[in-house]
Scaffold this motif. Sequence first.
Motif, short mmCIF file in Angstrom:
data_model
loop_
_atom_site.label_atom_id
_atom_site.label_comp_id
_atom_site.label_asym_id
_atom_site.label_seq_id
_atom_site.Cartn_x
_atom_site.Cartn_y
_atom_site.Cartn_z
N VAL A 120 0.81 -1.32 -0.04
CA VAL A 120 -0.03 0.04 -0.04
C VAL A 120 0.80 1.18 -0.01
N GLU A 121 0.51 2.14 -0.84
CA GLU A 121 1.41 3.27 -1.05
C GLU A 121 0.63 4.36 -1.52
N GLN A 122 0.99 5.83 -1.11
CA GLN A 122 0.30 6.84 -1.68
C GLN A 122 1.12 7.42 -2.99
N VAL A 123 0.50 7.09 -3.91
CA VAL A 123 0.76 7.63 -5.42
C VAL A 123 -0.30 7.98 -6.37
N ASP A 124 0.28 8.55 -7.37
CA ASP A 124 -0.79 9.05 -8.54
C ASP A 124 -0.64 7.98 -9.48
N ILE A 125 -2.13 8.03 -9.95
CA ILE A 125 -2.19 6.94 -11.33
C ILE A 125 -2.54 7.79 -12.51
N GLY A 126 -1.65 7.52 -13.61
CA GLY A 126 -2.00 8.15 -14.78
C GLY A 126 -2.58 7.32 -15.96
N ILE A 127 -3.98 7.78 -16.36
CA ILE A 127 -4.58 6.82 -17.25
C ILE A 127 -4.65 7.32 -18.47
N LYS A 128 -4.40 6.49 -19.67
CA LYS A 128 -4.21 6.74 -21.12
C LYS A 128 -5.15 5.54 -21.86
N ASP A 129 -6.01 5.93 -22.70
CA ASP A 129 -6.78 4.95 -23.60
C ASP A 129 -7.17 3.94 -22.79
N GLY A 130 -7.88 3.99 -21.73
CA GLY A 130 -8.13 3.07 -20.77
C GLY A 130 -7.31 2.12 -19.86
N LYS A 131 -6.05 2.26 -20.31
CA LYS A 131 -4.77 1.63 -19.52
C LYS A 131 -4.41 2.45 -18.51
N ILE A 132 -3.78 1.75 -17.54
CA ILE A 132 -2.74 2.35 -16.65
C ILE A 132 -1.66 2.61 -17.27
N LYS A 133 -1.27 3.93 -17.45
CA LYS A 133 -0.11 4.52 -18.15
C LYS A 133 1.18 4.49 -17.11
N VAL A 134 0.84 5.10 -15.95
CA VAL A 134 1.99 5.39 -15.32
C VAL A 134 1.55 5.39 -13.56
N ILE A 135 2.33 4.95 -12.73
CA ILE A 135 2.13 4.85 -11.45
C ILE A 135 3.33 5.51 -10.58
N THR A 136 3.23 6.66 -10.01
CA THR A 136 4.41 7.34 -9.47
C THR A 136 3.73 8.55 -8.54
N SER A 137 4.89 8.72 -7.75
CA SER A 137 4.47 10.18 -6.70
C SER A 137 4.46 11.35 -7.50
N GLU A 138 3.53 12.14 -6.93
CA GLU A 138 3.55 13.67 -7.63
C GLU A 138 3.83 13.58 -9.29
N LEU A 139 2.75 12.84 -9.80
CA LEU A 139 2.88 12.90 -11.33
C LEU A 139 2.61 14.28 -11.89
N ALA A 140 3.58 14.52 -12.73
CA ALA A 140 3.76 15.93 -13.17
C ALA A 140 2.90 16.40 -14.41
N ALA A 141 2.43 15.18 -15.04
CA ALA A 141 1.76 15.40 -16.32
C ALA A 141 0.31 15.90 -16.02
N SER A 142 -0.21 16.32 -16.87
CA SER A 142 -1.63 17.03 -17.10
C SER A 142 -2.83 16.03 -17.51
N ALA A 143 -4.11 16.25 -17.20
CA ALA A 143 -4.83 15.53 -17.69
C ALA A 143 -6.26 15.93 -18.13
N ARG A 144 -7.04 15.52 -19.04
CA ARG A 144 -8.30 16.01 -19.42
C ARG A 144 -9.31 16.02 -18.25
N GLN A 145 -9.19 15.09 -17.12
CA GLN A 145 -9.94 14.97 -16.14
C GLN A 145 -8.90 14.55 -14.70
N GLU A 146 -9.36 15.09 -13.81
CA GLU A 146 -8.60 14.59 -12.44
C GLU A 146 -9.36 14.22 -11.44
N TRP A 147 -8.89 13.22 -10.56
CA TRP A 147 -9.72 12.82 -9.45
C TRP A 147 -8.85 12.92 -8.42
N ASN A 148 -9.28 13.84 -7.15
CA ASN A 148 -8.45 14.04 -6.01
C ASN A 148 -8.89 13.10 -4.88
#
Length: 464
Positions: free
Chosen positions: A19-47
Motif C-alpha cells: 500500500v503506497e500513496q501514489v498518483d495513477i495516470g490513465i491513457k486509452d483505458g489503461k494504466i500508463k504510469v504509477i508514481t508519486s507526484e505525477l507531473a503530467a496534465s490530464a483532461r480529467q482529474e480525481w483528487n
Amino acid sequence: MEQMDLIVRNGVVVLPTGVEQVDIGIKDGKIKVITSELAASARQEWNAAGQVVMPGMIDVHVHFSEPGREHWEGFSTGSSMMAAGGCTTFFDMPLNGIPSTVNCEALLDKARLGNKKSVVDFGLWGGLVPGNEDDLAPLAKSGVIGFKAFLSTTGNKEFEAVDEMTLLSGMKQIAKLGKVLALHAESAAITNWLKAEKEQAGCVSADDYLATRPILAEVEAVERALYYAEITGCALHFVHISSEAAVGKIEDAKSRGMNVTVETCAHYLLFNHDALRERGSIAKCAPPLREASEQKKLIELVAAGKFDMLTSDHSPCPYDMKDPKDFNLFQAWGGISGGQFTLLAALELSQTNHIPLEQIARMTASAPAERFDLADRKGKIAVGMDADLAIIDLDTPFTVTEDNYYAKHKQSLYMGHTFPSSIVGTIVRGKVVVQDGRVLENEGIGKNGQWQKPEGTQLVDLMG
C-alpha cells in the motif's frame, strides 16, 4: 510527458507490492504510469486525498436473468448495482435466463445484450446440464469463463442438475478444454429426502429448512466431486461454500496438488441463521445461512486466507416469489439480493478482523482474474493493466436504503445494514462510472461495459 485522459491523485493505493500513496495516470483505458507526484496534465482529474484506491472488484458469481426474466434483474439495473459497489467486472451465471446459457446461440445473444446495456465489464459462464455435452467445446472456444453445474435440485426447469454420468463425462471434456467447472455442491439425495420428510410432517419453519440442508450434505457433495476430479483431471471451483468442514476437504485436495479453488459469499460472513428465524424468506438461500458458531469459523477461515475469493451470489427475484400467497418457507425462492455490497462487506471484515487490504484485494480482484484467465488485463493496479479502480472512503459509514440500492427489487437482507466504509468512486477502463457514490450512467455518460473473454478464445462462426 504526454497528456493523460485521467489522473487519480493523492490516493492510498493498494498495489501488488503493498500500500503506497501514489498518483495513477490513465491513457486509452489503461494504466500508463504509477508514481508519486505525477507531473503530467490530464483532461480529467480525481483528487483521492484521504481515500483508498483498490483494484475494481471482480465478482465471479452473479445471477442476472436476461434474456427472458429481466423483470427479476437485467444487465442495466444489475450492472449499475455492481458499479455502485466498486465492482468493475462481473461473471453472469448461466441458469436463470430463458434460454439458459447452454449453447453458443444463447451465449452470443446474452453477450450482445450485455455489450448494449452493461455499465461495467462482464464475463459469461456456460452451463453443464444433461444433454449438452456436445455444446461444451463450442462454448469454450466462443469465450465462456468456465462451466457451471448443480449437484442439488435447481428448481429451474430450464437448467437441470447433472446426473452422475453427465457430470463425469462433462468433467472429462472440460478438462480437455482447459476450463474450470464451478459446482453448487449439496447432495440432492440428502437434501431432497430431508425436505420431503419435513414437508410431509408439516414442518416448514426456519429451523426445519436449515435441518434439510445440513453441513453434511455440502461435505458429501464436495468430497464426491473431488473424487470425480481426480479421475477426470477436471479443474474445479466450489461456489458459495458455507462450512468449515467443506473447506477442510478442499484444503486437503489442494495439499495433494489438485487444481481447485473455493469461494464464500458476503452474506455467510455478515449474517447467520438468526436472520432467517427473524426475517423469514428474505434471508433464505442455498446453502443456508449457518448458525453463529459456524459463521465465526468462516470469518476465521477468510482471515487465514483459506478462501480464494469472495462473491455475492446475487440471486434476486420479484418479491411475490419470496412471499407466496400460501406461505411455505420451502416454496419461497432461495436467493440473497446483495450484489452491491460484497466489497463493502470485505472492507468491514478487514476493519473488524485486521485483515490487510492487500489480502482483500487478492480475494476480490487478483485471484478471480488469475483463476479465470483475465490476469493479462484485470485484477491489479499495475502499468499496462485496464484502469479498473474502486475508490473508497474508509471513514464514512454507508447505510443501505431503498434510495441507494440500485438493484431492480429493493427487498434485501442488507437493507438497514450500516457498513463502516463507503464506495465513493468506480472507474472502468479509465471511465468514471460512479462519482460521489452516485452511478452516472443515467446522467448521459452511456453504457461502458464490454464482454471479457479469456485470453486466446475466439468466436465460433454460428452462421457457418
